[in-house]
Design a protein around this motif. Structure first.
Motif, PDB file in Angstrom:
ATOM      1  N   UNK A  34      30.512 -22.728 -26.907  1.00  0.00           N
ATOM      2  CA  UNK A  34      31.909 -22.852 -27.346  1.00  0.00           C
ATOM      3  C   UNK A  34      32.859 -22.357 -26.254  1.00  0.00           C
ATOM      4  N   UNK A  35      32.477 -21.278 -25.582  1.00  0.00           N
ATOM      5  CA  UNK A  35      33.336 -20.734 -24.525  1.00  0.00           C
ATOM      6  C   UNK A  35      33.432 -21.724 -23.361  1.00  0.00           C
ATOM      7  N   UNK A  39      36.871 -23.462 -22.007  1.00  0.00           N
ATOM      8  CA  UNK A  39      37.324 -23.491 -20.610  1.00  0.00           C
ATOM      9  C   UNK A  39      37.617 -24.924 -20.154  1.00  0.00           C
ATOM     10  N   UNK A  40      36.796 -25.869 -20.599  1.00  0.00           N
ATOM     11  CA  UNK A  40      37.032 -27.254 -20.175  1.00  0.00           C
ATOM     12  C   UNK A  40      38.292 -27.820 -20.834  1.00  0.00           C
ATOM     13  N   UNK A  41      38.547 -27.417 -22.063  1.00  0.00           N
ATOM     14  CA  UNK A  41      39.781 -27.871 -22.718  1.00  0.00           C
ATOM     15  C   UNK A  41      40.999 -27.270 -22.010  1.00  0.00           C
ATOM     16  N   UNK A 131      38.573 -20.954 -31.606  1.00  0.00           N
ATOM     17  CA  UNK A 131      37.872 -20.649 -30.359  1.00  0.00           C
ATOM     18  C   UNK A 131      38.391 -21.461 -29.171  1.00  0.00           C
ATOM     19  N   UNK A 132      38.835 -22.673 -29.425  1.00  0.00           N
ATOM     20  CA  UNK A 132      39.079 -23.606 -28.318  1.00  0.00           C
ATOM     21  C   UNK A 132      40.533 -23.620 -27.863  1.00  0.00           C
ATOM     22  N   UNK A 133      41.463 -23.391 -28.774  1.00  0.00           N
ATOM     23  CA  UNK A 133      42.878 -23.202 -28.404  1.00  0.00           C
ATOM     24  C   UNK A 133      43.375 -21.991 -29.190  1.00  0.00           C
ATOM     25  N   UNK A 138      48.475 -25.927 -28.280  1.00  0.00           N
ATOM     26  CA  UNK A 138      48.352 -27.369 -28.015  1.00  0.00           C
ATOM     27  C   UNK A 138      48.659 -28.111 -29.323  1.00  0.00           C
ATOM     28  N   UNK A 139      49.681 -28.971 -29.330  1.00  0.00           N
ATOM     29  CA  UNK A 139      49.980 -29.722 -30.560  1.00  0.00           C
ATOM     30  C   UNK A 139      48.780 -30.564 -30.995  1.00  0.00           C
ATOM     31  N   UNK A 140      48.587 -30.601 -32.298  1.00  0.00           N
ATOM     32  CA  UNK A 140      47.401 -31.256 -32.860  1.00  0.00           C
ATOM     33  C   UNK A 140      47.818 -32.442 -33.727  1.00  0.00           C
TER      34      UNK A 140
END
Lengths: 273, 97
Positions: A34-35, A39-41, A131-133, A138-140
């Motif tokens: 997940x981490x 990082x890629x996101x 976890x990712x944002x 970041x608008x969803x």
């Protein structure tokens, strides 16, 4: 080429609700994966993230059940679940209503969508976002696939939804990501909770990473229910991501069975061609 | 075999959905229970299963587990007790007078 990132992963509520009681050696590979995805996101510098998930009967019931529904709100409250259960604080996630409306308009050239200005986000969205944002910056654009009450949209329609989303996203400015969440095999909140069908999961992941459409959509609903569990119907989100990346393959970052979280855990990132 | 639309347990599932998502409905469950059950046309068995948190019996009636788990959490049923109740239907608590 505004679609700059496409991936699929899990969203089981146990990921946050039962993290503290899960054996570390079982769940560590999942959180490390997940981490890496986080990082890629971040590196993708997204202007918006289109998320595809099921709704766990937090917005929608059988009195009016769409196959697909997109969220046009300018913001979304979440999580819908009690904070003491999910262990994610209540917050407001920004939406992208203009983008969502434009996507809906183009998608409906080939795939019919319902829409709503009042969706709330349950764990299907909030667990990955946590976890990712984690700053919810970041608008969803949430897009829900009915995986709760049959008849479910056919797997081939989930792939078509992905193709339509890609066509729509590619007409938009900005850097847009696509994340499908759910699955893989699981028997959520049911007597077999904790069972993971490793072979079934791996077979699906092999088909998805090679983007073999026919292999991904070959399952009947009854076969999914029997072999992948009721939660297995959420492979529709993954299939939608594969459909958006038709002609490209993907990379399996990791796969690990997570009985403590009652899911088969994985991340697949698709190549954007 | 196909998975088909089932309206089984429609009303009791609708009530649990509303209790899970509409605070005013859940409040009525505490303050005006009999009238709430009547409004949703629940059978005597459905009323009993909800009041005694017999999640296993509700599951066997066709109630979606994704409705039962959050409701059980709200009713302070621990996760492991909930799973045991799903595996072995029976009351998880006594009915209040």
């Amino acid at each position: 080429m505004p679609l700059v990132f496409a991936a699929a992963t899990n969203h089981g509520p146990g990921i946050t609700a039962r993290r503290e009681t899960a054996p570390e050696d079982e769940v560590a590979p999942f959180f490390e994966g997940f981490e890496r995805l986080h990082q890629r996101i971040e590196a993708a510098k997204l202007d918006a993230l289109v998320m595809v998930s099921s709704d766990h009967i937090q917005n929608l019931y059988m009195d009016n059940m769409p196959a697909f529904i997109i969220g046009l709100g300018d913001s979304f409250p979440g999580p819908t679940e009690d904070e003491h259960f999910l262990k994610i604080p209540k917050t407001i996630v920004p939406g992208a209503p203009d983008l969502a409306a434009a996507l809906a308009d183009e998608v409906m050239e080939t795939v019919d969508l319902a829409y709503s200005g009042e969706l709330a986000l349950d764990h299907g969205f909030m667990v990955p976002l946590h976890f990712l944002t984690p700053d919810y910056d970041v608008p969803v654009v949430p897009l829900i696939i009915n995986c709760m009450f049959p008849p479910y949209p056919k797997l081939g329609r989930a792939y078509e939804l992905g193709r339509a989303l890609r066509r729509a996203i590619d007409q938009q400015p900005g850097r847009i990501g696509l994340l499908g969440t759910g699955g893989l095999s699981h028997w959520p909140a049911a007597p077999l909770s904790g069972k993971v069908a490793v072979e079934w999961d791996r077979e699906f992941l092999d088909a998805m990473t090679a983007n073999r459409r026919d292999d991904m959509i070959r399952y009947t609903d009854a076969e999914i229910e029997r072999d992948g569990g009721p939660g297995g119907h959420e492979i529709r989100s993954w299939i939608t991501v594969a459909g958006a990346c038709e002609g490209s393959t993907g990379v399996l970052d990791f796969y690990t069975p997570l009985p403590s979280f009652a899911i088969g855990g994985a991340v697949v990132e698709m190549t954007i061609a | 075999m196909k998975l088909l639309i089932s309206m089984q347990a429609y009303n009791v599932q609708k009530l649990i959905f509303h209790m899970n998502t509409r605070p005013a409905v859940y409040e009525r469950y505490g303050s005006d229970r009999d009238a709430l059950f009547a409004d949703y046309k629940l059978s005597a068995a459905e009323q009993d299963y909800i009041e005694t948190m017999n999640v296993g019996a509700l599951y066997e009636m066709g109630v979606q587990p994704q409705l039962l788990a959050p409701f059980a959490g709200r009713e302070n049923i621990a996760w492991l007790d909930y799973i045991k109740g799903m595996e072995n239907p029976g009351p998880l608590r006594e009915k209040e007078d």
